[in-house]
Design an enzyme around this catalytic site. Sequence first.
Site, PDB file in Angstrom:
ATOM      1  N   ALA A  53      -0.254  27.320 -37.691  1.00 31.70           N
ATOM      2  CA  ALA A  53      -1.276  27.778 -38.520  1.00 31.70           C
ATOM      3  C   ALA A  53      -1.880  27.222 -39.689  1.00 31.70           C
ATOM      4  O   ALA A  53      -2.897  26.844 -40.038  1.00 31.70           O
ATOM      5  CB  ALA A  53      -0.706  29.434 -38.878  1.00 31.70           C
ATOM      6  N   ASP A 241       1.292  33.112 -37.270  1.00 28.77           N
ATOM      7  CA  ASP A 241      -0.015  32.420 -37.021  1.00 28.77           C
ATOM      8  C   ASP A 241      -1.149  33.563 -37.591  1.00 28.77           C
ATOM      9  O   ASP A 241      -2.311  33.174 -37.812  1.00 28.77           O
ATOM     10  CB  ASP A 241      -0.305  32.167 -35.528  1.00 28.77           C
ATOM     11  CG  ASP A 241       0.768  30.973 -35.051  1.00 28.77           C
ATOM     12  OD1 ASP A 241       1.981  31.545 -34.935  1.00 28.77           O
ATOM     13  OD2 ASP A 241       0.346  30.045 -35.111  1.00 28.77           O
TER      14      ASP A 241
HETATM   15  O1  MRU Z   1       1.602  26.925 -30.922  1.00 29.85           O
HETATM   16  P1  MRU Z   1       2.022  26.336 -32.537  1.00 29.85           P
HETATM   17  O2  MRU Z   1       3.146  25.619 -32.198  1.00 29.85           O
HETATM   18  O3  MRU Z   1       0.597  26.157 -33.174  1.00 29.85           O
HETATM   19  O4  MRU Z   1       2.572  27.902 -32.933  1.00 29.85           O
HETATM   20  C1  MRU Z   1       3.111  27.808 -34.324  1.00 29.85           C
HETATM   21  C2  MRU Z   1       3.872  29.138 -34.734  1.00 29.85           C
HETATM   22  O5  MRU Z   1       3.878  29.805 -34.056  1.00 29.85           O
HETATM   23  C3  MRU Z   1       4.308  29.226 -35.985  1.00 29.85           C
HETATM   24  O6  MRU Z   1       5.469  29.519 -35.992  1.00 29.85           O
HETATM   25  C4  MRU Z   1       3.370  29.596 -36.960  1.00 29.85           C
HETATM   26  O7  MRU Z   1       1.996  28.967 -37.072  1.00 29.85           O
HETATM   27  C5  MRU Z   1       3.926  29.434 -38.262  1.00 29.85           C
HETATM   28  S1  MRU Z   1       3.677  28.074 -38.966  1.00 29.85           S
HETATM   29  C6  MRU Z   1       4.021  27.714 -40.510  1.00 29.85           C
END
Ligand code: MRU
Length: 363
Positions: A53, A241
């Site tokens: 995110a 996210d």
């Molecule tokens: O699909 P992604 O790899 O973008 O998902 C990322 C996540 O779910 C992380 O755990 C979340 O963004 C937190 S990042 C600090």
Amino acid sequence: MKVGQDHYRSIWVEQGAVRIIDQTRLPHEFVVVTLDTLDRAAVAIRDMWVRGAPLIGATAAFGVAIAMQADASDEGLRRACEVLIATRPTAVNLRWALEDMAAHLAPVAISDRAAVAMARAMAISDDDVGINAAIGDHGLSVIREIAARNGGRAVNILTHCNAGWLATVDWGTATAPIYKAHQAGIAVHVWVDETRPRNQGAHLTAWEMASHGISHKLIVDNAGGHLMQHGEVDMVIVGTDRTTAQGDVCNKIGTYLKALAAMDNGVPFYVALPSPTIDWRVKDGVRDIPIEERSGDEVSFVQGKLADGTVTRLRISPEATPAANPAFDVTPARLVTGLITERGISAASAPALAAMFPDRVGG
Ligand code: MRU
């Protein structure tokens, strides 16, 4: 953080060019890519060269800055935001960063917009680094308490997906307390969920832990409950996210099941998040957070390295079998022990979040 002997951020500006690490190539190859057009920035987010995110937000900000170099008109700004917002639906940092950029650039003269946009994108990146370092300090206090109770035994932390420095600009969210504990000489051991289907745990979190010499083991996504039942997990820390105003936590698919197992076993379940990940406009996360549905191919194929060193994709299911691929799930606030933010640790509830962020609530 460290890559070999060098220090990297996940996105940076070098001689005026915006550079990222192509995360689809890790852990087998370390490839730096230049983002030089709006469309390339959008593809980088959509196809997950960058992901997580906070990094999605920072990349979107740089995407606007790059777009302003080609067309700084009001129409150019509108189009840049439109193209970027369509890349991925769940991480609210994307919307947050685009709204921030649009608000900053709207009153600026067209001739100045490219320079102002680049400066603002850099400021957003720098802020993310400071926020995550503060999250690390607050999370460290929890790890310290557990370490004191453990009488010298390493603190066992389970994490899901990659909420590491690769998912942010630096430090990570869930990993920031882990890095801080390691730096402080506290023994930690990390259970790394592989995180099917895209294996961000196996590919990215494991690579981060190995690069920093942090004791860790890769586990299949289904092992966490068993480890908790046998006292092998002292705490869970995940990222998010989008977290709602009442503390519901949307994160990578499978997070909810970890929270259920943690609750059943009395294991504290913490979520580390920078404040731009809070969506003050949404309360009920299960009902109102849009969950990204990605290609079924991500479930039907795995990517890995053959014995001869070739990186390839392999099909693991019958060709006739369709796959469903919801990329995120929502953990209700009642399952969350605490939200580790840059301002401190908040209970996962509307009053507690509002008390910690009185200047943001309702925003
Ligand atoms: O699909 P992604 O790899 O973008 O998902 C990322 C996540 O779910 C992380 O755990 C979340 O963004 C937190 S990042 C600090």
